[in-house]
Motif scaffolding. Structure first.
Motif, PDB file in Angstrom:
ATOM      1  N   TRP A 216       0.659  -1.231   0.315  1.00  0.00           N
ATOM      2  CA  TRP A 216      -0.359  -0.123  -0.246  1.00  0.00           C
ATOM      3  C   TRP A 216       0.823   0.892  -0.101  1.00  0.00           C
ATOM      4  O   TRP A 216       2.076   1.276   0.102  1.00  0.00           O
ATOM      5  CB  TRP A 216      -1.008   0.129   1.226  1.00  0.00           C
ATOM      6  N   SER A 221      -6.510  11.028   1.431  1.00  0.00           N
ATOM      7  CA  SER A 221      -8.009  10.263   1.295  1.00  0.00           C
ATOM      8  C   SER A 221      -9.405  11.219   1.358  1.00  0.00           C
ATOM      9  O   SER A 221      -9.741  11.029   0.562  1.00  0.00           O
ATOM     10  CB  SER A 221      -8.187   9.205   1.939  1.00  0.00           C
ATOM     11  N   ILE A 230     -12.735   4.215  -0.734  1.00  0.00           N
ATOM     12  CA  ILE A 230     -11.719   3.663  -1.473  1.00  0.00           C
ATOM     13  C   ILE A 230     -11.870   2.703  -2.385  1.00  0.00           C
ATOM     14  O   ILE A 230     -13.121   2.043  -3.186  1.00  0.00           O
ATOM     15  CB  ILE A 230     -11.436   2.089   0.142  1.00  0.00           C
ATOM     16  N   GLU A 425      -9.161  -1.324   5.850  1.00  0.00           N
ATOM     17  CA  GLU A 425      -9.138   0.046   5.678  1.00  0.00           C
ATOM     18  C   GLU A 425     -10.622   0.657   6.438  1.00  0.00           C
ATOM     19  O   GLU A 425     -10.546   1.734   7.022  1.00  0.00           O
ATOM     20  CB  GLU A 425      -8.861   0.519   4.377  1.00  0.00           C
ATOM     21  N   TYR A 429     -10.887   3.465   9.591  1.00  0.00           N
ATOM     22  CA  TYR A 429     -12.118   4.878   8.510  1.00  0.00           C
ATOM     23  C   TYR A 429     -13.022   4.726   9.315  1.00  0.00           C
ATOM     24  O   TYR A 429     -14.282   5.882  10.273  1.00  0.00           O
ATOM     25  CB  TYR A 429     -12.483   4.454   6.777  1.00  0.00           C
ATOM     26  N   HIS A 462      -4.473   1.881  -1.579  1.00  0.00           N
ATOM     27  CA  HIS A 462      -4.221   3.698  -1.271  1.00  0.00           C
ATOM     28  C   HIS A 462      -4.865   3.339   0.648  1.00  0.00           C
ATOM     29  O   HIS A 462      -6.190   2.901   0.582  1.00  0.00           O
ATOM     30  CB  HIS A 462      -4.271   4.963  -1.713  1.00  0.00           C
ATOM     31  N   PHE A 463      -3.999   4.518   1.157  1.00  0.00           N
ATOM     32  CA  PHE A 463      -5.006   4.265   2.306  1.00  0.00           C
ATOM     33  C   PHE A 463      -4.208   5.841   3.440  1.00  0.00           C
ATOM     34  O   PHE A 463      -3.373   6.214   2.972  1.00  0.00           O
ATOM     35  CB  PHE A 463      -4.475   3.404   3.715  1.00  0.00           C
ATOM     36  N   TYR A 497      -2.355   6.349  10.196  1.00  0.00           N
ATOM     37  CA  TYR A 497      -1.064   5.550   9.945  1.00  0.00           C
ATOM     38  C   TYR A 497      -0.215   4.560  11.041  1.00  0.00           C
ATOM     39  O   TYR A 497      -0.424   3.335  10.383  1.00  0.00           O
ATOM     40  CB  TYR A 497       0.092   5.872   9.716  1.00  0.00           C
ATOM     41  N   PHE A 500      -3.777   1.798  10.946  1.00  0.00           N
ATOM     42  CA  PHE A 500      -3.089   1.238  10.258  1.00  0.00           C
ATOM     43  C   PHE A 500      -2.632   0.152  10.072  1.00  0.00           C
ATOM     44  O   PHE A 500      -2.530  -1.603  10.224  1.00  0.00           O
ATOM     45  CB  PHE A 500      -3.186   1.958   8.916  1.00  0.00           C
TER      46      PHE A 500
END
Length: 508
Positions: A216, A221, A230, A425, A429, A462-463, A497, A500
């Motif tokens: 990733w 975002s 997403i 992800e 969120y 992506h995140f 992050y 995550f």
């Protein structure tokens, strides 16, 4: 200078991030409350100025692959940043173009995660910027708060530097990373990654990435309203130039000629225009290259449901205003236009260059004309197939003299919705009270194909929290201290992050 409200906004967002301890289902386990975030929050607050300075320093080093400007220096600086963030092994990877980077961080964790970075940025015209593009100034932006303006601020140095700030915060809090990291970085993303495969295909890199569950890249975002999407993939791309010249054609002037001779001499510029008109429908909105749609996979019913759901939750007027447009192609409604965005390949002219383009007129018959183009690809197209079809299309119509100079490109990507990457992800969120919009694929492109395709065949995407805009455009920015309670600044994005990485550690 930051206002008191701005500082309170930054701290307030950080204090409230991930509060509530909702149950986040990740595979067979449940990441109930996750780690104790208090030590991380304190460390992020403590290192705020350090994180901002790191990003500013990175932006102040121009690294423009298209101009071969500052690339060696940019690679060296990125490697130093990786070492400072805790990567034990950081290796410069030569290619036939700009160098890549391969780095590893062994935390002794049971799970390993792959990461992708880019250190190059797009070109700039400083005259178009309200703040010099390589000064990385902090400015107040109405509706957003304090932002950094600079080339690469959001694409991608801002989110990437924010992730490195997360690594510093974890170490500063006296904790070990919950996952091991394998990093691959390149300096040619903005020219369609023509040599990135030479980095990833190295045996030691393939072996390390083979141990990863997914790959990733950090990403800002959040929309201006705080929502996130997403993307379950991205379009592929080919970047190229079509060149018409008198020298190669055997007609027209070998160099610019007085325009009075047009009555007796052919025009390479008109030749190029005629070739270009064969590539698209009459309105310019559909590719018309022979066989172009042969392998284009239509949207599935589920993908259409995703798009309809996303459209129902967006403000069409706001989207148009942000893009600076008044109508969609063919006056389509928002839903139909959004389906096209996800499903349709494109043939786009980035720029046309021929003859004199300065102030006033200059009566010349150009000896050379160039169209800079990008072609976006969707599943199940491939870059190799698309190049071959373009060349065959031109040749069939007698345009063999038009040079097709491909500068880079790659295939589309896809990642399963039930993969550990996407589940993690969603968990983060939703833990922040945000229901992400699921989109079949990003309309833009990144070289994720190298991870999702054989032989690696890994989920990739992506995140990241945070907001920025202006990628590839003047006045690119990244929010540092948000004045909008729904949008994270750099500190809240840093914390996302960390969360995550712990979420990925808990997935299987």
């Amino acid at each position: 200078m930051a206002s008191g409200a701005g500082m309170m906004g930054r701290r307030g967002l950080l204090q409230g991030a991930a509060a509530g301890g909702a149950m986040l289902a990740l595979g067979g386990n449940a990441w109930a409350k996750g780690p104790d975030l208090k030590p991380f929050k304190a460390e992020i607050e403590k290192r705020h100025d350090e994180a901002v300075a790191r990003l500013q320093n990175w932006i102040r080093q121009p690294s423009i692959a298209a101009e071969n400007r500052g690339m060696e220096e940019g690679c060296k600086l990125t490697m130093e940043m990786f070492k400072d963030a805790g990567f034990q092994s950081v290796t410069r990877m030569p290619t036939d173009g700009q160098p890549g980077i391969f780095a590893t961080l062994d935390a002794g964790a049971p799970r390993t995660v792959g990461m992708y970075f880019m250190y190059d940025v797009k070109q700039v015209n400083p005259a178009e910027w309200v703040s010099p593009p390589f000064e990385a100034n902090l400015v107040d932006k109405p509706g957003f708060g304090k932002v950094i303006i600079g080339r690469g601020a959001t694409n991608q140095k801002g989110p990437e530097a924010t992730f490195l700030a997360a690594l510093h915060a974890i170490r500063g809090a006296g904790k070990k990373l919950p996952v091991n990291l394998v990093m691959v970085a390149e300096g040619e993303e903005e020219i369609a990654s023509p040599h990135f495969s030479q980095v990833v295909r190295q045996p030691q890199v393939l072996q390390a990435l083979g141990k990863c569950g997914e790959v990733w890249m950090p990403f800002a975002s959040q929309s201006p309203s705080g929502g996130v999407e997403i993307d379950l993939g991205a379009k592929g791309v080919i970047e190229l130039e079509l060149v018409s010249s008198g020298a190669h054609w055997g007609r027209g002037p070998a160099q610019d000629l007085h325009s009075s001779y047009k009555a007796m001499v052919d025009s390479p510029a008109w030749r190029l225009v005629q070739a270009l008109t064969t590539l698209v429908s009459a309105d310019g909105n559909d590719p018309a290259i022979d066989g172009w749609f042969e392998h284009v996979r239509p949207l599935s019913a589920h993908e259409k449901e995703m798009i309809a759901n996303a459209v129902s939750k967006q403000n069409e007027a706001a989207v148009k205003a942000q893009m600076g447009v008044q109508k969609w192609v063919r006056d389509l409604d928002f839903l139909a236009a959004s389906e096209r965005l996800a499903s349709q390949p494109t043939v786009n002219i980035e720029g046309l260059v021929a003859g004199y383009t300065g102030v006033g007129g200059k009566t010349v018959l150009p000896g050379r004309a160039v169209a800079k183009m990008d072609l976006r690809l969707v599943p199940d197209q491939t870059a190799a197939e698309a190049q071959a079809k373009l060349r065959a299309h031109l040749a069939k119509r007698g345009f063999e003299d038009i040079e097709v100079n491909v500068t880079g490109g790659y295939d589309p990507t896809e990642t399963a919705e039930d993969s550990a990457l996407i589940r993690a992800e969603k968990a983060i969120y939703r833990g922040r009270g945000i229901e992400p919009l699921m989109i079949p694929r990003l309309a833009g492109s990144w070289p994720g194909y190298i991870f999702t395709g054989a032989p690696l065949s890994k989920p990739a995407g992506h995140f990241g929290m945070g907001h920025g805009s202006g990628a590839h455009a003047p006045n690119e920015y990244y929010v540092i201290e948000s004045s909008n309670p729904k949008v994270d600044g750099i500190d809240g994005a840093t914390l996302s992050y960390i969360e995550f990485l712990y979420a990925l550690a808990a997935t299987h």
